[in-house]
Design an enzyme around this catalytic site. Structure first.
Site, PDB file in Angstrom:
ATOM      1  N   SER A 122       0.058   4.520   0.085  1.00 19.52           N
ATOM      2  CA  SER A 122      -1.295   4.310   0.610  1.00 19.52           C
ATOM      3  C   SER A 122      -1.687   5.114   1.838  1.00 19.52           C
ATOM      4  O   SER A 122      -2.846   5.057   2.250  1.00 19.52           O
ATOM      5  CB  SER A 122      -1.517   2.833   0.914  1.00 19.52           C
ATOM      6  OG  SER A 122      -1.758   2.156  -0.281  1.00 19.52           O
TER       7      SER A 122
ATOM      8  N   SER B 105      -4.416   2.708  -0.617  1.00 25.65           N
ATOM      9  CA  SER B 105      -5.329   1.694  -0.129  1.00 25.65           C
ATOM     10  C   SER B 105      -5.954   2.017   1.224  1.00 25.65           C
ATOM     11  O   SER B 105      -6.949   1.400   1.592  1.00 25.65           O
ATOM     12  CB  SER B 105      -4.601   0.351  -0.035  1.00 25.65           C
ATOM     13  OG  SER B 105      -3.546   0.429   0.928  1.00 25.65           O
TER      14      SER B 105
ATOM     15  N   LYS C  26      -6.774   0.927  10.425  1.00 26.80           N
ATOM     16  CA  LYS C  26      -6.851   0.210   9.150  1.00 26.80           C
ATOM     17  C   LYS C  26      -6.932  -1.286   9.419  1.00 26.80           C
ATOM     18  O   LYS C  26      -6.201  -1.813  10.264  1.00 26.80           O
ATOM     19  CB  LYS C  26      -5.624   0.534   8.284  1.00 26.80           C
ATOM     20  CG  LYS C  26      -5.682  -0.034   6.866  1.00 26.80           C
ATOM     21  CD  LYS C  26      -4.470   0.389   6.038  1.00 26.80           C
ATOM     22  CE  LYS C  26      -4.561  -0.103   4.599  1.00 26.80           C
ATOM     23  NZ  LYS C  26      -3.392   0.293   3.778  1.00 26.80           N
TER      24      LYS C  26
HETATM   25  N1  GLN Z   1      -1.184   1.874  -4.946  1.00 25.84           N
HETATM   26  C1  GLN Z   1      -0.036   1.090  -4.639  1.00 25.84           C
HETATM   27  C2  GLN Z   1      -0.339  -0.357  -4.879  1.00 25.84           C
HETATM   28  O1  GLN Z   1      -1.369  -0.635  -5.360  1.00 25.84           O
HETATM   29  C3  GLN Z   1       0.381   1.332  -3.219  1.00 25.84           C
HETATM   30  C4  GLN Z   1      -0.415   0.598  -2.231  1.00 25.84           C
HETATM   31  C5  GLN Z   1       0.069   0.747  -0.831  1.00 25.84           C
HETATM   32  O2  GLN Z   1       0.819   1.663  -0.498  1.00 25.84           O
HETATM   33  N2  GLN Z   1      -0.347  -0.178   0.001  1.00 25.84           N
HETATM   34  O3  GLN Z   1       0.431  -1.220  -4.627  1.00 25.84           O
END
Ligand code: GLN
Length: 498
Positions: free
Chosen positions: A176, A152, A77
């Site tokens: 995410s 994400s 990532k």
């Molecule tokens: N969807 C959540 C957010 O937008 C989690 C994102 C994540 O785990 N990085 O913050």
């Protein structure tokens, strides 16, 4: 070769049936063939990957004892710093930035001989659930290229589910890793907070962020978990304790006598029919393997989303202050003796996307004097109540379970203009992050209404990560024998079904 599991690939390497160069080239070819459609990668480092592969092959030939994943390719990532390789966190504000150092996770991968093929797409600074908030365009779900792979860490999940990489690394601040794993039919684990070093992980919300592994099987994910985890003096929140024996747990996969707690608040209303059905069937499988199923009550979970969407933006508003046009990354508006403030403002305006700006504004507001107690302070109190709910639930059960996400993968564009609708999709994953514990998502089958993958979530107390793998491996084996073939064999896009 690319359709094998990482464990099988490692076996083939150890037996001399293939080489890391061959294996890496096969994956690079797959990337060339399908990534134009999937768009999992922001940067492919073919040269660097082949050089790493070659060096592992040489060391193996000379009889050196190598780590189990030596020579296996991986997708990283883009939130993790890798020396000399472009690292953007999905943001235009970091376009072209090449870190002068390796994150601890990357150092550990390199030490283990894992071949890093490139950096994967993500929501900008990990803020989002669909990868559509990336500054570089979305990633597409290999199951159906009109849908999102989740986020994400959508690029990492899509790379593994489209056979571009057997393994990948994501980060999980509110779901995410687990949610994109669920939406693409693979396994993803968010380790216990502090189990994997955050040194060199570009910060979103420091009290919630944690990097973790993706794989196509529970065992593959465990093998990567053991490589990534461990104490790091460079991270003040790193836990100084032995890494839980997750590989051994994944190999044993026994749930006889294990108590499995179903969280009352994370099912039923709001969950898609096929999601709930696959979840219920998985519970039956676990029960028939000898697990005892109990129901647990976590009343404070009702407020988890609201608390998260105050705490995470608050921390991000502080963390993202470092992108000031002065130290690294983008700089615009530096003309005709413009003031530092004007340059900063122009750069942040041009470099940050809509969602990132929304969260910086939200967090700055929530932390401002006069509002702190009403918003940030209250959210932290909710966090304590959630920790207490878990502590109580874990006196009744060894692991807790729920669907990973309320729905299967939705269409690109469906929720991106409605942030509240997008946030609601995190309802089942967020409590784990607020409590700092660990969670896994593994495939539970396909929803009948859309033939898309459903994720089953397992949660365990801090530093009991091995319990995830033990229960996960048992369920995985039971489902595999029921289906007769791995779930990804049923993915229709990209010639997946054969
Ligand atoms: N969807 C959540 C957010 O937008 C989690 C994102 C994540 O785990 N990085 O913050």
């Amino acid at each position: 070769m690319i359709r094998k599991t990482a464990a099988q690939m490692a076996d083939a390497l150890a037996k001399g049936e293939t080489t890391s160069v061959e294996l890496t080239q096969a994956h690079l070819d797959r990337i060339t063939a399908v990534d134009g459609q999937v768009k999992a990668f922001l940067h492919v480092d073919a040269e660097g990957a082949l050089a790493q592969a070659k060096s592992v092959d040489t060391r193996r030939k000379s009889g050196e004892k190598l780590s189990p994943l030596a020579g296996i390719p991986l997708a990283l990532k883009d939130v993790l710093a890798q020396k000399g390789v472009p690292t953007t966190a999905g943001s235009k504000i970091l376009e072209g930035w090449c870190p002068p150092y390796d994150s601890t996770v990357v150092s550990k991968l390199k030490d283990a001989g894992v071949v890093i093929m490139g950096k994967t797409n993500m929501d900008e600074f990990a803020m989002g659930s669909s990868t559509e908030n990336s500054g570089y365009g979305p990633t597409f779900n290999p199951w159906d290229l009109t849908r999102t792979p989740g986020g994400s860490s959508g690029g990492s999940a899509a790379a593994v589910s489209s056979f571009e990489a057997p393994l990948a690394i994501g980060s999980d601040t509110g779901g995410s890793i687990r949610q994109p794993a669920a939406l693409t039919g693979i396994v993803g684990v968010r380790p216990t907070y502090g189990a994997v070093s955050r040194f060199g992980l570009i910060a979103y919300s420091s009290s919630l962020d944690q990097a973790g592994p993706f794989g196509r099987t529970v065992l593959d994910t465990a093998l990567l978990h053991e490589v990534m985890a461990g104490h790091d003096p460079k991270d003040a929140t790193s836990i100084n304790a032995p890494v839980p024996a997750v590989v051994a747990a994944a190999k044993s996969g026994d749930v006889k006598g294990m108590k499995i707690g179903v969280i009352k608040q994370l099912q039923g209303e709001g969950y898609q029919k096929g999601v709930q059905a696959r979840f219920d069937e998985s519970l039956k499988e676990l029960a028939s393997l000898g697990a005892e199923i109990v129901e647990v009550d976590c009343p404070s979970f009702e407020y988890a989303l609201a608390a998260y969407y105050l705490i995470a933006p608050s921390e991000c508003s502080s963390n993202l202050a470092r992108f000031d046009a002065m130290r690294y990354g983008l700089r615009t508006g530096d003309v005709n003796g413009a003031s530092a403030e004007a340059v900063m403002s122009a750069t942040r305006d041009a470099g940050f996307g809509r969602e990132v700006k929304r969260r910086i504004i939200l967090g700055t507001y929530a932390l401002s004097s006069g509002y702190y107690d009403a918003y940030y302070g209250s959210a932290q109190k909710i966090r304590t109540l959630i920790i207490q709910d878990y502590a109580k639930a874990f006196t009744k059960a060894d692991v807790l379970v729920s669907p990973t996400a309320p729905t299967t993968a939705y269409k690109i564009g469906e929720k991106v203009d409605d942030p509240m609708a997008m946030y609601l999709g995190d309802v089942a994953t967020i409590p784990v992050n607020l409590a700092g514990i660990c969670g896994m998502s593994l495939p539970a089958g396909l929803a009948e209404e859309d033939n898309l993958p459903v994720g089953f979530q397992i949660m365990a107390p801090a530093m009991q990560d091995h319990r995830l793998y033990q229960a996960g491996a048992a369920l995985e084996a039971a489902l595999l024998s029921k289906w007769g073939a791995p779930i990804l064999d049923k993915a229709p896009a990209l010639g997946g079904s054969k």
